[in-house]
Design an enzyme around this catalytic site. Structure first.
Site: not given
Ligand SMILES: Cc1cc2nc3c(=O)[nH]c(=O)nc-3n(C[C@H](O)[C@H](O)[C@H](O)COP(=O)(O)O)c2cc1C
Length: 348
Positions: A105, A127, A153, A220, A244
Site C-alpha cells: 500500500s 492513488y 486504485t 484496481k 475496496h
C-alpha cells in the site's frame, strides 16, 4: 470461511486494540457491500469432472510476467504497524515465504526500501495525489527498488465515511503517517494537502504512471466491463475487480457478481485479478474458474499478521493455497489453467 481464518479473525477481534480492529473490520455506509461479499462467492455451484487423469495439482503461475507459487496474493492494505510492530516488513517476509505476490500500500508504515528487502515478488499500489509529484516520486522509487508493477486504485476519488473506527487513523502515532509518501513530497509543499486523493484523477493518468515507472499499470476498483475496456484503451496492463472490501461506495455490486462481465469484456487481452470476501481456496477456485488470473486477500492477511507476524501471514496464504489445491484435485483438474467458466453454474 476456512476454520483457520475464522480462528484468526476471532483472535484479532479479541486481542487487537479496538481502535485498530475497527479500522480493519469496518465497511462504508450501512455495510451492505461488506456483508454481501462472502455470500456472493458461496452462491456459485460447481460442475466437477471425473476420471481426467489430473495427477498432481500445481498452483505456480505467472501474473503479468511476475512468477509466483500461488495465485493467492496479498491485497494492498494500509498501516500494518497498527497490527504488528514489524509492519509491512513482516507481511512481505510472510508473503515471500509462501511464494505469493504482495501488493504494498502507498500508506505502508515501514520504509519502502525495508519492505522491498524482505519481499519476494511485489507490486506497489498508488492513488493519484493532489500534488502529482508526490506519487510520481514514489512510483519512480518503487521501480528502482524492484517493484514489478504499479496498481492504481481508481475507486477512491475521496475516502468514504467509514461505519466504525472513524477516529482510528487520527489516533495513530505520527511516525506511522506518510512514511513513504511524505518523503516523496517536494520541498515547500504542505504534505497533508499534497498526499490527499485528487478527485480530478482521470484515465489519462494511467499512461503517465506507466511512462514514469517503466512498469505495467493495473487499475484496481473496476466493477464493469465497459470501465475495464476504457482502462485498457487508456494503457492499463491489467484489471483488479474490487469494491475496496466494501469500504468505499456502499451498495457497489459484489465482486463475485461483477467478475464475469469484466472477464468477458477484457476477452483475454490482459490479466484480471479480483478481491473482496475471498475466505477459502474454494472461493478462489470459483474466481479462477470465472476467469480471474489471481485472487487477493485483504483482511485475512492482516488477521495472520496480527496473530504471528510473518509466520501468521504465511499461515494464511499457505492455508488458502492448500485448500485451493485440494479443491482443484476434487474438482478434477491439475491446475487453475484447467478451469473454465463452464465449470461453475450461475448463481443458485
Ligand atoms: C484495513 C484495510 C486497509 C486497506 N487499505 C487499502 C489501500 O491502502 N489501498 C487500496 O487500494 N486498498 C486498500 N484496501 C482494500 C483492499 O486492497 C482490498 O480491496 C479489500 O480488503 C479486499 O477485501 P477483503 O478484505 O474482504 O479480502 C484496504 C482494506 C482494508 C481492510
Amino acid at each position: 470461511m476456512l476454520p483457520l481464518l475464522r480462528d484468526l479473525a476471532e483472535r484479532a477481534e479479541r486481542d487487537l486494540d479496538p481502535r485498530w480492529h475497527d479500522y480493519l473490520d469496518t465497511g462504508a455506509g450501512e455495510e451492505i457491500s461488506l456483508h454481501e461479499a462472502e455470500a456472493a462467492w458461496q452462491a456459485y455451484r460447481l460442475r466437477p469432472r471425473v476420471l481426467r487423469a489430473a495427477g498432481e495439482v500445481g498452483t505456480a503461475a505467472r501474473i503479468l510476467g511476475t512468477r509466483v507459487e500461488t495465485p493467492v496474493a496479498v491485497a494492498p492494505t494500509a498501516y500494518h504497524r497498527m497490527f504488528h510492530e514489524a509492519g509491512e516488513v513482516a507481511t512481505a517476509a510472510g508473503a515471500a515465504a509462501a511464494g505469493a505476490l504482495m501488493i504494498v500500500s502507498t500508506r505502508a508504515t515501514m520504509p519502502l526500501a525495508d519492505i522491498a528487502a524482505a519481499a519476494g515478488p511485489w507490486w506497489l499500489q498508488v492513488y493519484l495525489t493532489r500534488e502529482r509529484a508526490a506519487i510520481e516520486n514514489l512510483v519512480t522509487a518503487a521501480a528502482e527498488l524492484g517493484a514489478s508493477a504499479i496498481v492504481l486504485t481508481g475507486d477512491t476519488p475521496i475516502v468514504s465515511t467509514r461505519s466504525r473506527g472513524r477516529g482510528s487513523v487520527a489516533a495513530m502515532p505520527p511516525e506511522w503517517h506518510l512514511t513513504n509518501l511524505g518523503r516523496a513530497v517536494p520541498e515547500g509543499v504542505d504534505p497533508v494537502w499534497a498526499v490527499d486523493a485528487d478527485p480530478a484523477a482521470s484515465l489519462d493518468d494511467i499512461q503517465r504512471l506507466a511512462e514514469l515507472s517503466g512498469l505495467p499499470v493495473l487499475v484496481k476498483g473496476v466493477l464493469r466491463g465497459d470501465d475495464a475496456l476504457a482502462c485498457l484503451d487508456a494503457g492499463a496492463a491489467g484489471i483488479v475487480v474490487s469494491n475496496h472490501g466494501g469500504r468505499q461506495l456502499d451498495r457497489a455490486i459484489a465482486t463475485a457478481v461483477a467478475l464475469p462481465e469484466v472477464v468477458t469484456a477484457v476477452g483475454g487481452q490482459a490479466p484480471v485479478l479480483v478481491d473482496g470476501g475471498i475466505r477459502s481456496g474454494m472461493d478462489a477456485l470459483v474466481a479462477l474458474a470465472l476467469g480471474a488470473d489471481a485472487v487477493l486477500l485483504g483482511r485475512p492477511v492482516v488477521w495472520g499478521l496480527a496473530a504471528a507476524g510473518a509466520a501468521g501471514v504465511q499461515t494464511v496464504l499457505d492455508g488458502v493455497t492448500s485448500d485451493l489445491r485440494e479443491s482443484l484435485a476434487l474438482f478434477g483438474v491439475a491446475s487453475p489453467g484447467g478451469l473454465d467458466a463452464d465449470d461453475v453454474t450461475g448463481r443458485r
